[in-house]
Design a protein around this motif. Structure first.
Motif, PDB file in Angstrom:
ATOM      1  N   SER A   1      35.876   8.766  85.853  1.00 63.17           N
ATOM      2  CA  SER A   1      35.402  10.000  86.472  1.00 63.17           C
ATOM      3  C   SER A   1      36.529  10.705  87.223  1.00 63.17           C
ATOM      4  O   SER A   1      36.652  11.939  87.163  1.00 63.17           O
TER       5      SER A   1
ATOM      6  N   THR B   1      31.003  12.697  86.335  1.00 62.19           N
ATOM      7  CA  THR B   1      29.731  11.963  86.283  1.00 62.19           C
ATOM      8  C   THR B   1      29.061  12.138  84.933  1.00 62.19           C
ATOM      9  O   THR B   1      28.508  11.175  84.374  1.00 62.19           O
TER      10      THR B   1
ATOM     11  N   ASN C   1      28.220   9.006  82.276  1.00 57.69           N
ATOM     12  CA  ASN C   1      26.822   8.782  81.895  1.00 57.69           C
ATOM     13  C   ASN C   1      26.612   8.906  80.385  1.00 57.69           C
ATOM     14  O   ASN C   1      25.858   8.128  79.789  1.00 57.69           O
TER      15      ASN C   1
ATOM     16  N   THR D   1      25.871   6.251  86.454  1.00 57.24           N
ATOM     17  CA  THR D   1      25.403   6.523  87.813  1.00 57.24           C
ATOM     18  C   THR D   1      24.424   7.685  87.837  1.00 57.24           C
ATOM     19  O   THR D   1      24.818   8.850  87.709  1.00 57.24           O
TER      20      THR D   1
ATOM     21  N   SER E   1      24.736   9.563  91.550  1.00 57.45           N
ATOM     22  CA  SER E   1      25.783  10.583  91.692  1.00 57.45           C
ATOM     23  C   SER E   1      25.366  11.884  91.012  1.00 57.45           C
ATOM     24  O   SER E   1      25.609  12.981  91.531  1.00 57.45           O
TER      25      SER E   1
END
Length: 235
Positions: A22, A37, A41, A80, A83
């Protein structure tokens, strides 16, 4: 207790890799939008779809902790949702409603698509002969080896893109690549060996086969890792 330990170790590794990925994406694309993020993901969603077929549904009992470390620990730490939620709220508070809506649509839609594509890729690998070609006194677990090779290719692409854009000394880059490749080759080779042991190929009677498959998996993954690095350098 063993599962808790390996999940903790996998989660620690996944969190560190998530930070590196990230951070690298943000240095590359900036922080005007939560690209970092979103990237972790989507990548994590594809990998969990692919590895769910390769690890969970094959039910290799020897590798129960191994599966928990990767799917629950590493990928749980790598992706996450919190986030994503926090960054979306920040965008709304800043009045960037269009960016917030795009982030929600991309994160949900792209992650669902990535999981689906990962599942399709994993299932297609096991379509022929349940993922293993048998002959009189041996077998070739092509599905797991191809899954390992695909992950190696993705690792190579991501690593090449980030290492070009993150300010890290050359010696640290080399050390990271060696450690990353060594860990992945060891773990992927271990799972191939466990898979063969689970299917009745004992070390005492099939040592040459097991060593050959282990070596072949390593060479294939090294080749795909190199191809991924080469492809990533051109992006």
């Amino acid at each position: 207790m063993n599962q808790l330990i390996v999940i903790a170790l996998g989660g620690a590794c996944g969190s560190v890799v998530r930070f590196l990925v990230s951070s690298g994406v943000y240095q590359w694309l900036g922080r005007g939008f939560p690209f970092g993020t979103l990237a972790v993901n989507v990548i994590g969603s594809f990998l969990i779809g692919l590895l769910a077929e390769a690890l969970i549904l094959q039910k290799v009992t020897f590798a129960l902790e191994y599966r928990a470390a990767i799917l629950v620990g590493f990928l749980g730490g790598f992706t996450t949702f919190s986030s994503f939620s926090l960054e979306t709220i920040y965008l709304i508070e800043q009045g960037a409603l269009s960016k917030a809506a795009i982030n929600i649509a991309l994160s949900v839609g792209a992650c669902l698509l990535a999981v689906w594509l990962g599942l399709l890729a994993g299932r297609s690998l096991y379509y022929y002969s349940a993922g293993m070609i048998h002959w009189q006194d041996g077998a070739f677990p092509y599905a797991i080896m191809l899954a390992n090779a695909l992950v190696a290719f993705l690792i190579g692409i991501v690593a090449a893109i980030l290492l070009q854009r993150v300010e890290i000394a050359v010696e640290y880059r080399a050390a990271m690549m060696v450690i990353m490749a060594g860990v992945f080759l060891t773990l992927s080779g271990l799972y191939v060996v466990l898979y063969l042991l689970e299917h009745g190929f004992a070390l005492e009677t099939h040592l040459n086969l097991i060593v050959g498959v282990f070596a072949g998996n390593g060479l294939l993954c090294l080749l795909l890792l190199w191809l991924g690095l080469s492809a990533g350098e051109r992006i």
